[in-house]
Scaffold this motif. Structure first.
Motif, PDB file in Angstrom:
ATOM      1  N   GLN B  81      -2.062  25.340   5.880  1.00 34.64           N
ATOM      2  CA  GLN B  81      -3.238  25.398   6.748  1.00 34.64           C
ATOM      3  C   GLN B  81      -3.912  24.035   6.852  1.00 34.64           C
ATOM      4  O   GLN B  81      -4.324  23.611   7.934  1.00 34.64           O
ATOM      5  N   ILE B  82      -4.008  23.372   5.739  1.00 38.73           N
ATOM      6  CA  ILE B  82      -4.602  22.036   5.771  1.00 38.73           C
ATOM      7  C   ILE B  82      -3.779  21.119   6.666  1.00 38.73           C
ATOM      8  O   ILE B  82      -4.306  20.412   7.528  1.00 38.73           O
ATOM      9  N   LEU B  83      -2.477  21.166   6.477  1.00 34.03           N
ATOM     10  CA  LEU B  83      -1.601  20.317   7.278  1.00 34.03           C
ATOM     11  C   LEU B  83      -1.792  20.578   8.764  1.00 34.03           C
ATOM     12  O   LEU B  83      -1.897  19.645   9.561  1.00 34.03           O
ATOM     13  N   GLU B  84      -1.836  21.832   9.102  1.00 36.22           N
ATOM     14  CA  GLU B  84      -1.986  22.178  10.513  1.00 36.22           C
ATOM     15  C   GLU B  84      -3.275  21.598  11.090  1.00 36.22           C
ATOM     16  O   GLU B  84      -3.286  21.048  12.185  1.00 36.22           O
ATOM     17  N   TYR B 274      -8.692  33.597  -5.724  1.00 35.98           N
ATOM     18  CA  TYR B 274      -9.188  32.342  -5.188  1.00 35.98           C
ATOM     19  C   TYR B 274      -8.237  31.925  -4.069  1.00 35.98           C
ATOM     20  O   TYR B 274      -7.016  32.121  -4.177  1.00 35.98           O
ATOM     21  N   ASP B 275      -8.762  31.378  -3.020  1.00 38.86           N
ATOM     22  CA  ASP B 275      -8.026  30.847  -1.860  1.00 38.86           C
ATOM     23  C   ASP B 275      -8.443  31.564  -0.590  1.00 38.86           C
ATOM     24  O   ASP B 275      -8.724  30.925   0.415  1.00 38.86           O
ATOM     25  N   GLY B 276      -8.425  32.912  -0.662  1.00 41.86           N
ATOM     26  CA  GLY B 276      -8.736  33.649   0.548  1.00 41.86           C
ATOM     27  C   GLY B 276      -7.664  33.502   1.599  1.00 41.86           C
ATOM     28  O   GLY B 276      -7.951  33.229   2.760  1.00 41.86           O
ATOM     29  N   GLN B 292     -11.221  29.220   0.428  1.00 39.64           N
ATOM     30  CA  GLN B 292     -11.355  27.781   0.613  1.00 39.64           C
ATOM     31  C   GLN B 292     -11.189  27.493   2.097  1.00 39.64           C
ATOM     32  O   GLN B 292     -10.279  28.013   2.744  1.00 39.64           O
ATOM     33  N   ASP B 293     -12.009  26.642   2.614  1.00 41.30           N
ATOM     34  CA  ASP B 293     -11.989  26.385   4.046  1.00 41.30           C
ATOM     35  C   ASP B 293     -10.982  25.287   4.364  1.00 41.30           C
ATOM     36  O   ASP B 293     -11.329  24.138   4.614  1.00 41.30           O
ATOM     37  N   ALA B 294      -9.738  25.688   4.364  1.00 40.05           N
ATOM     38  CA  ALA B 294      -8.648  24.724   4.554  1.00 40.05           C
ATOM     39  C   ALA B 294      -8.757  24.023   5.902  1.00 40.05           C
ATOM     40  O   ALA B 294      -8.467  22.833   6.021  1.00 40.05           O
ATOM     41  N   GLU B 295      -9.181  24.755   6.888  1.00 41.77           N
ATOM     42  CA  GLU B 295      -9.236  24.168   8.221  1.00 41.77           C
ATOM     43  C   GLU B 295     -10.216  23.000   8.253  1.00 41.77           C
ATOM     44  O   GLU B 295      -9.906  21.912   8.734  1.00 41.77           O
ATOM     45  N   THR B 296     -11.396  23.234   7.720  1.00 41.79           N
ATOM     46  CA  THR B 296     -12.399  22.170   7.701  1.00 41.79           C
ATOM     47  C   THR B 296     -11.918  20.994   6.855  1.00 41.79           C
ATOM     48  O   THR B 296     -12.126  19.832   7.211  1.00 41.79           O
ATOM     49  N   MET B 297     -11.271  21.315   5.753  1.00 41.99           N
ATOM     50  CA  MET B 297     -10.817  20.232   4.884  1.00 41.99           C
ATOM     51  C   MET B 297      -9.819  19.325   5.591  1.00 41.99           C
ATOM     52  O   MET B 297      -9.914  18.100   5.538  1.00 41.99           O
ATOM     53  N   GLY B 298      -8.864  19.942   6.263  1.00 41.89           N
ATOM     54  CA  GLY B 298      -7.868  19.150   6.979  1.00 41.89           C
ATOM     55  C   GLY B 298      -8.520  18.322   8.080  1.00 41.89           C
ATOM     56  O   GLY B 298      -8.245  17.132   8.242  1.00 41.89           O
ATOM     57  N   ARG B 318     -15.968   7.602  -0.046  1.00 38.02           N
ATOM     58  CA  ARG B 318     -16.931   8.677   0.026  1.00 38.02           C
ATOM     59  C   ARG B 318     -16.262   9.991  -0.369  1.00 38.02           C
ATOM     60  O   ARG B 318     -15.094  10.196  -0.091  1.00 38.02           O
ATOM     61  N   GLN B 319     -17.030  10.849  -1.011  1.00 37.24           N
ATOM     62  CA  GLN B 319     -16.486  12.161  -1.304  1.00 37.24           C
ATOM     63  C   GLN B 319     -17.163  13.192  -0.406  1.00 37.24           C
ATOM     64  O   GLN B 319     -18.388  13.194  -0.292  1.00 37.24           O
ATOM     65  N   THR B 320     -16.368  14.042   0.179  1.00 36.37           N
ATOM     66  CA  THR B 320     -16.940  15.088   1.011  1.00 36.37           C
ATOM     67  C   THR B 320     -16.600  16.429   0.396  1.00 36.37           C
ATOM     68  O   THR B 320     -15.443  16.733   0.161  1.00 36.37           O
ATOM     69  N   MET B 321     -17.640  17.185   0.149  1.00 35.79           N
ATOM     70  CA  MET B 321     -17.440  18.488  -0.454  1.00 35.79           C
ATOM     71  C   MET B 321     -17.430  19.539   0.636  1.00 35.79           C
ATOM     72  O   MET B 321     -18.383  19.644   1.416  1.00 35.79           O
ATOM     73  N   VAL B 322     -16.399  20.295   0.700  1.00 34.90           N
ATOM     74  CA  VAL B 322     -16.324  21.355   1.711  1.00 34.90           C
ATOM     75  C   VAL B 322     -16.560  22.702   1.048  1.00 34.90           C
ATOM     76  O   VAL B 322     -15.789  23.119   0.183  1.00 34.90           O
ATOM     77  N   PRO B 323     -17.633  23.360   1.426  1.00 34.96           N
ATOM     78  CA  PRO B 323     -17.924  24.659   0.807  1.00 34.96           C
ATOM     79  C   PRO B 323     -16.968  25.726   1.300  1.00 34.96           C
ATOM     80  O   PRO B 323     -16.441  25.630   2.402  1.00 34.96           O
TER      81      PRO B 323
END
Lengths: 336, 336
Positions: B81-84, B274-276, B292-298, B318-323
């Motif tokens: 999902q992240i890759l996509e 965990y993961d959803g 985990q919001d894979a889409e936003t992370m990618g 910078r570190q970005t935290m994705v809720p």
DNA sequence: CGTGTTATCTTAATCGATTTCGAAAAGTCT
DNA sequence: AGACTTTTCGAAATCGATTAAGATAACACG
């Protein structure tokens, strides 16, 4: 970055000599060549793939076109598995993988143009709408192409054995005593058509007459659609004793509907899926499903594409059928 | 293939003029430029990305490094999902995606060398062993890098909020009345460490004392390992009332073990994952899990990498935290 | 000794696109 | 009219690597 020029200066030879030495040409003295290679190593020289591609007209880069309607693309496990094995096999042959898409940045492009733009030596096409003119343009182009699960005259194809798989599945449930077999299929694609045809043919061979209402339409990878289709089947006067689903994801959606209606699996109704995703064998009950050999398919597709690229003369379009395997889970029961 | 030279001949202008016209330079007469663009279109001109990359030193190509231990890589749904979404975002900015690996063909290379060889403008790194020297070399190199779920000082990172996620999960089950909470974790990675730390911290904040035996080690994405860990927990004199799993796949393995032992979910023991993953909400009972919001992370990773590439001056790590989000399924029950 | 051969290396063109620098033409100003 | 700008375009170098063709020297042979 270390270039051939840097090496040539250090070694007091021309750039041509360096290039030839590194590529093992015979018109360079063995000692000279050894020295050059030594220096190149020391300096941490890396060939520049871009320059090479420009000069040689060969990029050692394979495009992959994986786009499904929901544009979830890789979320479909079957396709991510294929992609992974395509990647591994391509790498073993020295090829990198680049995704092909439309409209790269603000520039509108079709798939063919994108592949050309990136100088892809070849493209592997899967999980797309094969009636899309842009896809058709690509497979009919001068770029070597291998398709997955679809046949064009103009290029080689690697196919999951949908006909054989469906036949095996039907014969299996028949062997378990089922006579009233329903089939929920995905949207009409060539894969669906093959499975449908095989379903009908196998049933006919077994002497079964399947009423029209037993054939239901749903959507691939869509538990809701298969749930609805399942509900329609349950509403029939004469319920089927076994339901076949288009894929494991839909399968699970169907099972939920059955349970919601108090139908026990496989006590009251038997069910089977397609794909054989890893989870299917982890879930309890284990799903009875036909496992498509995604790994072999990806590997085979990459192997063939590389062959076409490297030996274009000897090439003729070929179809390769990859057999799958019935995973006998616990969702089909024996009936008398 | 149509090149700039072809166009220049048709238009009776120099190649320089064509190039400038197509790139919208101001020192070309508007009419001339329009004509050239017209002819280019008619002739079906496509810029050659390779030549461009060579000249400009910029490839508009992003490398992705996704390799997990089992080399199943993409089979992990979270990462596909992240890759996509990395792919989609990169494409919107005009970048293509190429996989990075070691040893391309017969040539031994490390990740950095591979990325250099392919002239990648930047690399996104995920799902690897971040202690691997080759990975460390890459992230410390001159190539812009964004890591996923791991922090290096030298580059930006996009992180799933494991601390917050675990805290939310613990507080949720605590809120449901659970006091004996066990945690089965994956192999020790930075992600695991964060979740572990957050687990302990949150329990402490809630005034819970968690006995050592409630912390069990398993492996990510491994239903067998989690099944064994589950068995060990069940063998305890004082069984936990709730078990947290490292991911949904392991989660299901654990549930199987519970059912095998006749433990009802969530009647006897509550469980959460965990993961959803998408299936988690299709299965019955619906899994309680932290998505985990894979889409936003990618998307975020790609956005940041492009920014670093295009505005290197203004960049600081910078570190970005994705809720993520708690998906409240049916596997955690309320107890008094 | 002259001619031919072989081994080894270099020169220069090439792939396609971009860009610096300069040139020519046209226009502007005093 | 002469000097100066501005507009518009082109020549040539460049990115890094490859290769055809040519050059040079050493060597062989009758």
């Amino acid at each position: 970055m270390v270039t051939i020029t840097d090496i040539s200066q250090r070694c007091n030879v021309s750039r041509a000599t360096v290039s030839k030495a590194l590529n093992g040409h015979s018109d360079i003295n063995a000692e000279t060549a050894a020295h050059i290679r030594q220096v190149a190593k020391e300096m941490g020289y890396l060939p520049n793939a871009t320059a090479r591609a420009l000069k040689l007209g060969v990029s050692h880069n394979i495009g992959v076109l994986f786009v499904d309607k929901t544009s979830s693309g890789l979320s479909h496990e079957y396709f991510s598995q294929i992609l992974e094995s395509v990647k591994q096999e391509a790498e073993r042959s020295g090829y990198d993988i680049t995704f092909i898409s439309r409209d790269i940045g603000a520039v509108p492009m079709d798939y063919y143009e994108h592949a050309k733009y990136r100088n892809c030596d070849g493209v592997i096409v899967a999980s797309v709408d094969f009636t899309d003119p842009a896809v058709i343009k690509l497979v009919n182009s001068d770029i070597p192409t291998v398709t997955l699960d679809y046949v064009f005259d103009s290029c080689s194809a690697v196919l999951s054995d949908n006909v054989g798989g469906m036949a095996e599945l039907v014969r299996y449930v028949y062997g378990k005593g089922h006579r009233k077999i329903a089939f929920i299929h995905g949207e009409i694609t060539s894969v669906t058509q093959k499975r449908l045809a095989s379903f009908h043919k196998t049933c006919a061979e077994l002497g079964l007459t399947i009423p029209e209402e037993y054939i239901e339409a749903a959507t691939f990878h869509d538990p809701k659609a298969s749930g609805l289709a399942t509900r329609r089947l349950l509403a029939l006067k004469e319920r089927p004793t076994c339901i076949l689903y288009p894929d494991d994801f839909s399968f699970i959606g169907g099972m939920n509907e059955l349970e919601r209606q108090g139908v026990s699996i496989p006590g009251d109704i038997s069910v089977a899926g397609y794909d054989g995703i890893p989870l299917s064998q982890v879930l309890r009950p284990r799903l009875t499903t036909y496992r498509q050999d995604a790994e072999t398919m990806g590997r085979e597709a990459a192997r063939q594409l590389v062959e076409i690229i490297e030996r274009p003369k000897e090439w003729i379009p070929r179809q390769t059928m990859v057999p799958g395997k019935l995973l006998e889970g616990d969702t089909v029961r024996t009936i008398e």
